[in-house]
Design a protein around this motif. Structure first.
Motif, PDB file in Angstrom:
ATOM      1  N   THR A 158       1.097  -1.294  -0.048  1.00 11.28           N
ATOM      2  CA  THR A 158       0.048   0.050  -0.122  1.00 11.28           C
ATOM      3  C   THR A 158       0.883   1.215  -0.099  1.00 11.28           C
ATOM      4  OG1 THR A 158      -0.136   0.324   2.456  1.00 11.28           O
ATOM      5  CG2 THR A 158      -1.738  -1.150   1.382  1.00 11.28           C
ATOM      6  N   PRO A 159       0.508   2.447  -0.224  1.00 12.56           N
ATOM      7  CA  PRO A 159       1.150   3.480  -0.303  1.00 12.56           C
ATOM      8  C   PRO A 159       1.925   3.974   1.180  1.00 12.56           C
ATOM      9  CG  PRO A 159      -0.995   4.012  -1.331  1.00 12.56           C
ATOM     10  CD  PRO A 159      -1.012   2.640  -0.634  1.00 12.56           C
ATOM     11  N   THR A 160       1.353   3.477   2.473  1.00  9.06           N
ATOM     12  CA  THR A 160       1.712   3.507   3.554  1.00  9.06           C
ATOM     13  C   THR A 160       2.596   2.360   4.102  1.00  9.06           C
ATOM     14  OG1 THR A 160      -0.109   2.632   4.705  1.00  9.06           O
ATOM     15  CG2 THR A 160       0.017   5.024   4.225  1.00  9.06           C
ATOM     16  N   GLY A 161       2.972   1.243   3.237  1.00 13.99           N
ATOM     17  CA  GLY A 161       3.772   0.301   3.567  1.00 13.99           C
ATOM     18  C   GLY A 161       3.079  -1.044   3.405  1.00 13.99           C
ATOM     19  N   TYR A 162       3.389  -2.315   3.608  1.00 11.29           N
ATOM     20  CA  TYR A 162       2.849  -3.673   3.330  1.00 11.29           C
ATOM     21  C   TYR A 162       1.848  -3.923   4.221  1.00 11.29           C
ATOM     22  CZ  TYR A 162       2.959  -7.841   0.794  1.00 11.29           C
ATOM     23  OH  TYR A 162       2.722  -9.073   0.001  1.00 11.29           O
ATOM     24  N   ASP A 163       0.548  -4.204   3.806  1.00  9.34           N
ATOM     25  CA  ASP A 163      -0.618  -4.589   4.552  1.00  9.34           C
ATOM     26  C   ASP A 163      -0.590  -6.090   4.941  1.00  9.34           C
ATOM     27  OD1 ASP A 163      -3.168  -4.858   5.891  1.00  9.34           O
ATOM     28  OD2 ASP A 163      -4.259  -4.599   3.915  1.00  9.34           O
ATOM     29  N   VAL A 164       0.025  -6.234   6.144  1.00  2.89           N
ATOM     30  CA  VAL A 164      -0.175  -7.687   6.913  1.00  2.89           C
ATOM     31  C   VAL A 164       0.157  -7.327   8.406  1.00  2.89           C
ATOM     32  CG1 VAL A 164       2.566  -7.707   6.652  1.00  2.89           C
ATOM     33  CG2 VAL A 164       1.123 -10.001   6.824  1.00  2.89           C
ATOM     34  N   GLU A 165      -0.658  -8.072   9.154  1.00  2.00           N
ATOM     35  CA  GLU A 165      -1.016  -7.993  10.449  1.00  2.00           C
ATOM     36  C   GLU A 165      -0.849  -9.192  11.268  1.00  2.00           C
ATOM     37  OE1 GLU A 165      -1.334  -5.077  11.940  1.00  2.00           O
ATOM     38  OE2 GLU A 165      -1.313  -4.056  10.278  1.00  2.00           O
ATOM     39  N   ARG A 166      -0.814 -10.300  10.652  1.00  2.00           N
ATOM     40  CA  ARG A 166      -0.873 -11.745  11.467  1.00  2.00           C
ATOM     41  C   ARG A 166      -0.410 -12.498  10.434  1.00  2.00           C
ATOM     42  NH1 ARG A 166      -2.720 -12.136  16.195  1.00  2.00           N
ATOM     43  NH2 ARG A 166      -3.914 -10.236  16.201  1.00  2.00           N
ATOM     44  N   ALA A 167       0.528 -13.659  11.238  1.00  3.45           N
ATOM     45  CA  ALA A 167       1.138 -14.614  10.597  1.00  3.45           C
ATOM     46  C   ALA A 167       0.615 -16.067  11.533  1.00  3.45           C
ATOM     47  CB  ALA A 167       2.395 -14.767  10.792  1.00  3.45           C
ATOM     48  N   CYS A 168      -0.153 -16.985  10.703  1.00  2.00           N
ATOM     49  CA  CYS A 168      -0.474 -18.358  11.419  1.00  2.00           C
ATOM     50  C   CYS A 168       0.254 -19.309  10.767  1.00  2.00           C
ATOM     51  CB  CYS A 168      -2.016 -18.411  11.530  1.00  2.00           C
ATOM     52  SG  CYS A 168      -2.738 -16.845  12.130  1.00  2.00           S
ATOM     53  N   GLY A 169       0.610 -20.447  11.822  1.00  2.00           N
ATOM     54  CA  GLY A 169       1.019 -21.524  10.954  1.00  2.00           C
ATOM     55  C   GLY A 169       1.763 -22.539  12.086  1.00  2.00           C
ATOM     56  N   THR A 170       2.750 -23.194  11.473  1.00  2.00           N
ATOM     57  CA  THR A 170       3.491 -24.049  12.238  1.00  2.00           C
ATOM     58  C   THR A 170       5.128 -23.923  12.189  1.00  2.00           C
ATOM     59  OG1 THR A 170       3.572 -25.898  10.574  1.00  2.00           O
ATOM     60  CG2 THR A 170       1.871 -25.867  11.990  1.00  2.00           C
ATOM     61  N   LEU A 171       5.844 -24.435  13.284  1.00  2.00           N
ATOM     62  CA  LEU A 171       7.296 -24.418  13.108  1.00  2.00           C
ATOM     63  C   LEU A 171       7.383 -25.994  13.456  1.00  2.00           C
ATOM     64  CD1 LEU A 171      10.071 -22.877  13.304  1.00  2.00           C
ATOM     65  CD2 LEU A 171       9.472 -22.838  15.963  1.00  2.00           C
ATOM     66  N   THR A 172       8.511 -26.427  12.815  1.00  2.00           N
ATOM     67  CA  THR A 172       8.866 -27.767  13.027  1.00  2.00           C
ATOM     68  C   THR A 172      10.532 -27.993  13.139  1.00  2.00           C
ATOM     69  OG1 THR A 172       6.972 -28.511  11.697  1.00  2.00           O
ATOM     70  CG2 THR A 172       8.707 -30.080  12.075  1.00  2.00           C
ATOM     71  N   ASP A 173      10.841 -28.581  14.241  1.00  2.00           N
ATOM     72  CA  ASP A 173      12.428 -28.787  14.365  1.00  2.00           C
ATOM     73  C   ASP A 173      12.579 -30.248  14.433  1.00  2.00           C
ATOM     74  OD1 ASP A 173      13.074 -26.101  14.680  1.00  2.00           O
ATOM     75  OD2 ASP A 173      12.890 -26.174  16.927  1.00  2.00           O
ATOM     76  N   ASP A 174      13.426 -30.775  13.301  1.00  2.00           N
ATOM     77  CA  ASP A 174      13.852 -31.947  13.304  1.00  2.00           C
ATOM     78  C   ASP A 174      15.155 -31.994  13.771  1.00  2.00           C
ATOM     79  OD1 ASP A 174      11.677 -33.427  12.158  1.00  2.00           O
ATOM     80  OD2 ASP A 174      11.743 -32.151  10.334  1.00  2.00           O
ATOM     81  N   PHE A 175      15.488 -32.894  14.987  1.00  2.00           N
ATOM     82  CA  PHE A 175      16.777 -33.010  15.354  1.00  2.00           C
ATOM     83  C   PHE A 175      17.519 -34.222  14.910  1.00  2.00           C
ATOM     84  CE2 PHE A 175      14.538 -30.247  18.335  1.00  2.00           C
ATOM     85  CZ  PHE A 175      15.490 -29.280  18.704  1.00  2.00           C
ATOM     86  N   ILE A 176      18.699 -34.018  14.342  1.00  2.00           N
ATOM     87  CA  ILE A 176      19.498 -34.942  13.640  1.00  2.00           C
ATOM     88  C   ILE A 176      20.878 -35.437  14.570  1.00  2.00           C
ATOM     89  CG2 ILE A 176      20.645 -35.933  11.482  1.00  2.00           C
ATOM     90  CD1 ILE A 176      18.415 -33.104  10.780  1.00  2.00           C
ATOM     91  N   PRO A 177      20.757 -36.770  15.148  1.00  2.00           N
ATOM     92  CA  PRO A 177      22.121 -36.840  16.052  1.00  2.00           C
ATOM     93  C   PRO A 177      23.421 -36.915  15.263  1.00  2.00           C
ATOM     94  CG  PRO A 177      20.455 -38.755  15.761  1.00  2.00           C
ATOM     95  CD  PRO A 177      20.002 -37.835  15.062  1.00  2.00           C
ATOM     96  N   GLY A 178      24.160 -36.354  16.211  1.00  2.00           N
ATOM     97  CA  GLY A 178      25.696 -36.529  15.752  1.00  2.00           C
ATOM     98  C   GLY A 178      26.102 -38.168  15.655  1.00  2.00           C
ATOM     99  N   LYS A 179      27.472 -38.177  15.197  1.00  2.00           N
ATOM    100  CA  LYS A 179      28.198 -39.512  15.006  1.00  2.00           C
ATOM    101  C   LYS A 179      29.199 -39.818  15.972  1.00  2.00           C
ATOM    102  CE  LYS A 179      26.179 -40.418  10.588  1.00  2.00           C
ATOM    103  NZ  LYS A 179      25.043 -40.930  10.351  1.00  2.00           N
ATOM    104  N   THR A 180      29.723 -38.716  16.470  1.00  2.00           N
ATOM    105  CA  THR A 180      30.910 -38.676  17.248  1.00  2.00           C
ATOM    106  C   THR A 180      30.797 -38.348  18.686  1.00  2.00           C
ATOM    107  OG1 THR A 180      32.135 -38.071  15.358  1.00  2.00           O
ATOM    108  CG2 THR A 180      33.262 -38.192  17.232  1.00  2.00           C
ATOM    109  N   ASN A 181      30.789 -39.174  19.763  1.00  2.00           N
ATOM    110  CA  ASN A 181      31.128 -39.053  21.040  1.00  2.00           C
ATOM    111  C   ASN A 181      29.445 -38.435  21.702  1.00  2.00           C
ATOM    112  OD1 ASN A 181      33.824 -39.411  21.251  1.00  2.00           O
ATOM    113  ND2 ASN A 181      34.319 -37.195  20.370  1.00  2.00           N
ATOM    114  N   CYS A 182      28.530 -38.912  21.005  1.00  2.00           N
ATOM    115  CA  CYS A 182      27.074 -38.653  21.275  1.00  2.00           C
ATOM    116  C   CYS A 182      26.385 -39.355  22.279  1.00  2.00           C
ATOM    117  CB  CYS A 182      26.453 -38.181  20.012  1.00  2.00           C
ATOM    118  SG  CYS A 182      27.101 -37.068  18.977  1.00  2.00           S
TER     119      CYS A 182
END
Length: 200
Positions: A158-182
């Protein structure tokens, strides 16, 4: 110190303060900065939430973070900036998906563990001010498939900036284990619902 020198010093400090308080984001279109509340989805999470890796979660299973969406105008590729780091994000209509993989050191894996990584995916739907009003200014007002049909305008410039007020969804964290001294040996997933409210 004379008045002229004081005035010069104050003007320099003002410029320095402006540089500190006004971060520069990649791209030529900044959509907005959001404060997100992430709430763990216990049904879809396979990680042990009682362990030391999740000590930062509140008793309600939540944590807060800020993120800024930016891109080059009318381009599908853009960025999500979190704590000063700009990671790639894809824009398709009002949907933004950002996937980033990085090394991590979860306490449960031991102090000498090497090679552990986390792949994090943020997948959100952006809502304009009129859409946000239509759903009652909360993500729980969304219907299956997105915003209910009520004549609201989608997010956009818009002339005064971007018209966006809310964000809805998901956050996913996939943990991948290491292979040394773990001491951690099995991958796990932490899933959160996220709701972001624009703060700038």
């Amino acid at each position: 110190m004379n008045l002229r020198r004081i005035a010069l010093l104050l003007s320099v400090l003002a410029v320095v303060a402006a540089c500190i308080t006004d971060p520069v984001f990649p791209g030529d279109q900044v959509l907005g900065t959001f404060r997100f509340e992430a709430t763990v989805d216990r049904q879809r999470t396979t990680c042990d939430l009682r362990g030391p890796d999740f000590a930062s979660l509140s008793d309600a299973g939540t944590f807060l973070f800020d993120g800024t969406f930016s891109r080059n105008a009318d381009q599908p590729q853009g960025w999500l900036t979190v704590q000063g780091f700009a990671r790639d994000a894809g824009y398709e209509g009002a949907r933004v998906v950002s996937v980033h993989r990085a090394a991590t050191r979860p306490p449960s894996c031991g102090p000498s563990c090497e090679g552990t990584e986390v792949e994090e995916s943020l997948n959100v739907l952006l809502l304009s001010n009129s859409q946000d009003t239509l759903i009652g200014r909360r993500c729980s007002g969304l219907v299956d498939g997105g915003v209910p049909d009520g004549g609201a305008q989608p997010p956009g410039p818009t002339p005064t900036g971007y018209d966006v007020e809310r964000a809805c969804g998901t956050l996913t964290d996939d943990f991948i284990p290491g292979k040394t001294n773990c001491t951690c040996t099995s991958p796990c997933r932490a899933v959160y619902t996220v709701e972001g409210t624009r703060v700038n």
